[in-house]
Design a protein around this motif. Structure first.
Motif, PDB file in Angstrom:
ATOM      1  N   LYS A   1      61.291  37.769  33.596  1.00 28.67           N
ATOM      2  CA  LYS A   1      60.462  37.574  32.401  1.00 28.67           C
ATOM      3  C   LYS A   1      61.190  36.718  31.370  1.00 28.67           C
ATOM      4  CE  LYS A   1      57.807  41.859  32.809  1.00 28.67           C
ATOM      5  NZ  LYS A   1      57.488  43.174  32.184  1.00 28.67           N
ATOM      6  N   ALA A   2      62.500  36.949  31.231  1.00 27.96           N
ATOM      7  CA  ALA A   2      63.282  36.168  30.277  1.00 27.96           C
ATOM      8  C   ALA A   2      63.372  34.717  30.715  1.00 27.96           C
ATOM      9  CB  ALA A   2      64.677  36.771  30.135  1.00 27.96           C
TER      10      ALA A   2
ATOM     11  N   GLN B   1      61.193  32.985  32.153  1.00 32.71           N
ATOM     12  CA  GLN B   1      59.950  32.264  31.876  1.00 32.71           C
ATOM     13  C   GLN B   1      59.971  31.607  30.500  1.00 32.71           C
ATOM     14  OE1 GLN B   1      56.804  35.135  32.405  1.00 32.71           O
ATOM     15  NE2 GLN B   1      57.258  35.459  34.590  1.00 32.71           N
ATOM     16  N   ARG B   2      60.895  32.060  29.643  1.00 30.06           N
ATOM     17  CA  ARG B   2      60.986  31.493  28.297  1.00 30.06           C
ATOM     18  C   ARG B   2      62.058  30.413  28.186  1.00 30.06           C
ATOM     19  NH1 ARG B   2      60.291  37.068  27.396  1.00 30.06           N
ATOM     20  NH2 ARG B   2      62.499  37.393  27.015  1.00 30.06           N
TER      21      ARG B   2
ATOM     22  N   LYS C   1      63.506  26.947  28.008  1.00 32.56           N
ATOM     23  CA  LYS C   1      62.923  25.674  27.603  1.00 32.56           C
ATOM     24  C   LYS C   1      63.318  24.567  28.579  1.00 32.56           C
ATOM     25  CE  LYS C   1      63.178  27.009  22.733  1.00 32.56           C
ATOM     26  NZ  LYS C   1      63.765  26.682  21.406  1.00 32.56           N
TER      27      LYS C   1
ATOM     28  N   GLU D   1      67.004  22.970  29.001  1.00 25.39           N
ATOM     29  CA  GLU D   1      68.000  23.848  28.366  1.00 25.39           C
ATOM     30  C   GLU D   1      69.226  23.986  29.263  1.00 25.39           C
ATOM     31  OE1 GLU D   1      66.825  27.486  26.121  1.00 25.39           O
ATOM     32  OE2 GLU D   1      67.928  28.515  27.713  1.00 25.39           O
TER      33      GLU D   1
ATOM     34  N   SER E   1      71.199  29.529  28.989  1.00 23.75           N
ATOM     35  CA  SER E   1      70.141  30.425  29.482  1.00 23.75           C
ATOM     36  C   SER E   1      70.745  31.692  30.079  1.00 23.75           C
ATOM     37  CB  SER E   1      69.296  29.714  30.537  1.00 23.75           C
ATOM     38  OG  SER E   1      68.729  28.524  30.020  1.00 23.75           O
TER      39      SER E   1
ATOM     40  N   ARG F   1      72.135  34.058  27.405  1.00 26.04           N
ATOM     41  CA  ARG F   1      71.098  34.768  26.669  1.00 26.04           C
ATOM     42  C   ARG F   1      70.529  35.919  27.500  1.00 26.04           C
ATOM     43  NH1 ARG F   1      67.974  30.896  26.023  1.00 26.04           N
ATOM     44  NH2 ARG F   1      66.282  31.431  27.459  1.00 26.04           N
TER      45      ARG F   1
END
Length: 208
Positions: free
Chosen positions: A163-164, A166-167, A169, A172, A177, A180
């Protein structure tokens, strides 16, 4: 006999300092039945018996009501009764009664807590910390968590990492990534090895 050192009102309660013992906090309703004043002599044994006689049933009813709403640890019940101004002797009597009747069981509470928190996709470390804050012993926490497998933890971490991801960018830095997502997984209580495996698998799928 002991002497009342001071009587002070605070937020609908009366705080009574008695020579030779801990302060007593009484709700106004009880204090009005026995309005002690500074300088009064008091028989400590008789006073404690009076407090227990007046507080035990409502304290027990309060505790049973809390347990009917959801499972509680011993410490949670104790803390909530203390905040409701029940005397320490009353609280101990209530806790004894609840444990004797098997209505209060920290080991069972720990198992229920683990099951509920696993459904929220939390890691073992976070769950263990929560159990400690609720007064569960290290041994009981470990026993409740011993059936949580590494595979189960990895599946939960993968679900969160996906899910993370999918965010992420476009363009990036993959390292940013990964950092985070790792931070998120560690905050949710997954150990580094599980977090690393989940991140590696998710980022690999993205690259492919």
């Amino acid at each position: 006999m002991a002497v009342i050192l001071s009587v002070n009102k605070e937020r609908g309660k009366m705080r009574i300092a008695i020579a030779g013992c801990d302060e007593v906090l009484l709700p106004l309703s009880m204090y009005r039945q026995r309005p002690l004043q500074e300088g009064d002599d008091i028989d400590l044994e008789e006073f404690e018996h009076w407090v227990l006689l007046h507080q035990y049933r409502p304290a027990l009813d309060r505790a049973v009501g809390l347990l009917a709403a959801r499972a509680h640890s011993r410490k949670e019940i104790e803390d909530k009764l203390r905040r409701s101004c029940y005397h320490p002797s009353t609280i101990e009597m209530v806790l004894y009664k609840l444990e004797k009747e098997h209505l209060l069981d920290d080991a069972d509470f720990a198992r229920q807590w683990v099951e509920a928190r696993l459904s929220r996709k939390l890691g073992r470390t976070r769950i263990a910390q929560e159990l400690r804050r609720k007064g569960i012993s290290a041994d009981e926490a470990q026993a409740a968590l011993e059936d949580v497998s590494d595979e189960e933890q990895l599946d939960a971490a993968l679900s969160l990492a996906e899910k993370a991801a999918q965010r992420i960018k476009p363009g990036e830095d993959p390292r940013k990534s990964a950092q985070r997502i790792a931070g998120m997984l560690v905050r949710r209580g997954f150990n580094w090895d599980v977090a690393r495996q989940a991140i590696d698998r998710v980022l690999k799928d993205i690259d492919e």
